[in-house]
Write a protein that holds these residues in place. Structure first.
Motif, PDB file in Angstrom:
ATOM      1  N   GLU A 223       0.919  -1.089   0.034  1.00 39.27           N
ATOM      2  CA  GLU A 223      -0.054  -0.001   0.050  1.00 39.27           C
ATOM      3  C   GLU A 223       1.025   1.406  -0.186  1.00 39.27           C
ATOM      4  N   ASP A 224       0.203   2.430  -0.184  1.00 39.57           N
ATOM      5  CA  ASP A 224       0.974   3.655  -0.241  1.00 39.57           C
ATOM      6  C   ASP A 224       1.425   4.021   1.156  1.00 39.57           C
ATOM      7  N   ALA A 225       2.491   4.826   1.049  1.00 41.28           N
ATOM      8  CA  ALA A 225       3.106   5.480   2.340  1.00 41.28           C
ATOM      9  C   ALA A 225       2.294   6.655   2.673  1.00 41.28           C
ATOM     10  N   ARG A 226       2.316   6.861   4.094  1.00 42.51           N
ATOM     11  CA  ARG A 226       1.771   7.807   4.623  1.00 42.51           C
ATOM     12  C   ARG A 226       2.766   8.364   5.877  1.00 42.51           C
ATOM     13  N   GLY A 232       5.062  -1.275   2.617  1.00 38.58           N
ATOM     14  CA  GLY A 232       5.893  -2.523   2.736  1.00 38.58           C
ATOM     15  C   GLY A 232       5.827  -3.542   3.860  1.00 38.58           C
ATOM     16  N   GLU A 233       6.297  -2.875   5.081  1.00 32.62           N
ATOM     17  CA  GLU A 233       6.402  -3.781   6.082  1.00 32.62           C
ATOM     18  C   GLU A 233       6.165  -3.042   7.312  1.00 32.62           C
ATOM     19  N   PHE A 234       5.616  -3.546   8.202  1.00 38.20           N
ATOM     20  CA  PHE A 234       5.689  -2.783   9.512  1.00 38.20           C
ATOM     21  C   PHE A 234       5.411  -3.795  10.572  1.00 38.20           C
ATOM     22  N   TYR A 235       5.702  -3.319  11.905  1.00 40.97           N
ATOM     23  CA  TYR A 235       5.481  -4.433  13.142  1.00 40.97           C
ATOM     24  C   TYR A 235       4.229  -3.910  14.165  1.00 40.97           C
ATOM     25  N   GLN A 236       3.525  -4.868  14.613  1.00 39.42           N
ATOM     26  CA  GLN A 236       2.633  -4.709  15.570  1.00 39.42           C
ATOM     27  C   GLN A 236       2.669  -5.727  16.730  1.00 39.42           C
ATOM     28  N   LEU A 237       2.189  -5.137  17.761  1.00 45.52           N
ATOM     29  CA  LEU A 237       1.811  -6.057  18.944  1.00 45.52           C
ATOM     30  C   LEU A 237       0.742  -6.693  18.817  1.00 45.52           C
ATOM     31  N   ASP A 238       0.606  -8.022  18.332  1.00 43.47           N
ATOM     32  CA  ASP A 238      -0.561  -8.933  17.888  1.00 43.47           C
ATOM     33  C   ASP A 238      -0.898  -9.523  19.132  1.00 43.47           C
ATOM     34  N   VAL A 239      -2.394  -9.434  19.340  1.00 41.47           N
ATOM     35  CA  VAL A 239      -2.845  -9.896  20.758  1.00 41.47           C
ATOM     36  C   VAL A 239      -4.131 -10.760  20.600  1.00 41.47           C
TER      37      VAL A 239
END
Length: 587
Positions: A223-226, A232-239
């Motif tokens: 998806e496009d940047a903001r 591209g890639e990102f990190y999340q605290l998945d719960v």
């Protein structure tokens, strides 16, 4: 003595005066003062000042070494003397008189300075990211990120969650953003997808009986940047949690966020507890579903006041007012500048009035307001002398967007904005469905896999546009940190929910076969959330752009300027992967 160092560049103190030491690091800066060389030597831990005197081998060596070269030096720790102490450095009481120098790695001419935060453009910084990361601010941001992730792991474990890993190579998803796909060499013509999120896998872990899961999860979206989203890639605290309702999810996440932002927020105040704001209320009061609560002003819906009005600018439109105390005495320039700002947000202009000492309204649109209008506005907006009121009119979504931005900007300019705080909230009660204004089609508005409030009965008996979902967002200072939901774990409710959005049973059974099969084997009620790690660090670091908190981000065009990705594959590799490339035709 160690081959490279006996101490780090942030370690020496006055108690070390007289000691023979060995340091290694980068030549950060050099100053020639009256023939004496003063060198700032930097490593990961800090900076130590070196001294080299004329006529010594050390002077000759350090005088020629280019900045950002790596060197090893031997020398003796000496006191700077009271008059020369540098209070800004932990090592500021001492310096090292250098007796021997070894050049470990020579630096080529630099594309930009490292020891100052000059205005080099982002593309250049990303091309030489390994140099950019040597700069103090970037080094500090990345270390903050490391510390935050470490703290998250510790706190989540203490809250009873178990860290687990989910696959990186998975199946493509028909919902959400575009996938990044990976061709399968062993299965010609077939593709894996990099996960947009571990959503289905974490739900499957709940069905498998693991109860409380978390992961610092890499996610991939084409998806496009903001400013607050990296392409591209990102990190999340998945719960994810089993046998829970909405508040059960809120409690540990709210505790985690409060502790994180207190620990790493440099003393900034943190909201506690987090207010719960229904989606509709948030749109009406703040013009946004991610409100910045630092702005201490609220919008008021006054559409009904102007129903049937002869004032064409407001008649037949949705009208929102922004009352602002203590600004009536501001110059005309103040109001004109806010009008210009509204235009920059898409408005045709910004109507306004002032409240005079006698309670009358003055300003560009005052003459169009009837006595009844003035009386009702005064009552509804609790107007008093010194107030000003700004108005927006148009379609609901358009007015919300424009006046939401005007609310925050006005608060900043009028002194009604809290600085140095973190203002959290939960946005709840999102509508399950929305209607496409052009086609009239009913579609999901937020998360298709959420449990509708009221369950199957609501889906069968209510107008779809009235149905709310057990969906929620966590927002801080106008930044959405995460969306979450209580999941739809019952196959018949899921099939009915998708049917309303135009998906027939066979299509849903085919596209979500794995999840539906699992649901039919005793799925627990479950829910979760996934706050973005990058956005959390961005807020804590007080950075406006998320790329400032990521070691090696892609640029706005999803390119790695340092490593040259994405790259082309040669014909041999394409043939091995059973691929051919069809490039777009040039215009």
């Amino acid at each position: 003595m160690h081959r490279y160092r006996s101490h780090t560049c942030g370690e020496l103190r006055a108690s070390d005066v007289g000691s023979d030491v060995r340091l290694s690091g980068w030549l950060h800066n050099r100053r020639d003062l009256g023939g004496i060389l003063f060198i700032d030597l930097r490593d990961h831990y800090g900076i130590t000042q070196l001294v080299a005197r004329p006529g010594t081998p050390a002077y000759e060596a350090l005088d020629k070494v280019s900045k950002e070269s790596t060197v090893r030096v031997d020398g003796k720790v000496v006191s700077r003397g009271t008059e020369n102490v540098n209070a800004e450095l932990p090592t500021g009481d001492i310096e090292v008189e250098v007796s021997e120098v070894e050049l470990l790695g020579a630096a080529a001419p630099l594309p930009f300075t490292i020891n100052t935060e000059d205005g080099v453009n982002e593309e250049r910084r990303l091309e030489y990211r390994f140099l950019d990361l040597r700069r103090e601010r970037m080094h500090r941001n990345i270390l903050l990120r490391t510390s935050v992730i470490s703290a998250i792991r510790h706190k989540m474990t203490a809250l009873g969650f178990n860290e687990m890993a989910t696959p990186i190579l998975s199946a493509t998803s028909p919902e959400g953003a575009r996938d990044f796909v990976v061709p399968s060499r062993l299965n010609p013509g077939r593709f894996y997808a990099l996960p947009q999120a571990p959503q289905q896998f974490k739900q499957l872990l709940m069905i498998s009986g693991f109860d409380r899961y978390f992961q610092i999860a890499p996610c991939f979206r084409d998806e496009d940047a903001r400013a607050d989203r990296s392409p591209g890639e990102f990190y999340q605290l998945d719960v994810e949690m089993s046998f829970v309702e909405q508040e059960d999810v809120f409690q540990p996440i709210e505790k985690l966020m409060t502790e994180l932002f207190q620990e790493f927020g440099n003393g900034r105040n943190v909201t506690s507890p987090f207010p719960r704001i229904p989606f509709r209320e948030s749109m009406l009061k703040y013009g946004s579903d991610k409100p910045d609560l630092r702005a201490q002003l609220e919008l008021v819906d006054i559409t009904d006041i102007f129903e049937g009005s002869e004032f064409k600018a407001f008649a037949g439109k949705h009208v929102r007012a922004l009352p602002v105390p203590d600004v009536a005495a501001q110059s005309r320039k103040f109001f004109d500048q806010l009008g210009d700002y509204a235009v920059s947000q898409g408005a045709k202009g910004l109507a306004w009035v002032r409240v005079a000492e006698d309670g009358s309204l003055t300003g560009p649109i005052a003459k169009f307001l009837t006595e009844e209008n003035v009386a009702e506005l005064t009552k509804r907006l609790s107007l008093a002398a010194g107030h000003a009121v700004f108005f927006g009119a148009g379609e609901f979504d358009e007015v919300s967007k424009i006046m939401g931005a005007v609310r925050v900007e006005t608060a900043k300019r009028a002194g009604h904005f809290e600085e140095g705080v973190f203002r959290f909230c939960w946005i709840v009660d999102f509508p399950m469905y929305e209607k496409d204004e052009e086609t009239g089609k009913i579609d999901f508005s937020h998360n298709p896999f959420s449990m509708p409030q009221g369950g199957l009965e609501a889906l069968e008996t209510q107008d779809p546009l009235d149905i709310l979902g057990w969906q929620y967002d966590i927002v801080c200072n106008g930044v959405e940190l995460s969306s979450g939901a209580i999941r739809n774990h019952e196959p018949e409710i899921m099939l009915k929910a998708f049917e309303i959005a135009g998906y027939d049973r066979d299509t849903v059974e085919e596209q979500f076969a794995g999840m539906l099969r699992a649901f039919r084997f005793g799925a627990p009620p479950h829910g979760g959330i996934a706050p973005g790690v990058d956005r959390i660090v961005m807020l804590l670091a007080d950075e406006p752009n998320i790329r400032e908190t990521i070691a090696f981000p892609l640029n706005g065009n999803a390119q790695d300027l340092m490593m040259g990705a994405p790259t082309e594959l040669d014909e041999t590799r394409l043939r091995e992967l059973h691929l051919s490339v069809r490039k777009p035709q040039s215009k």
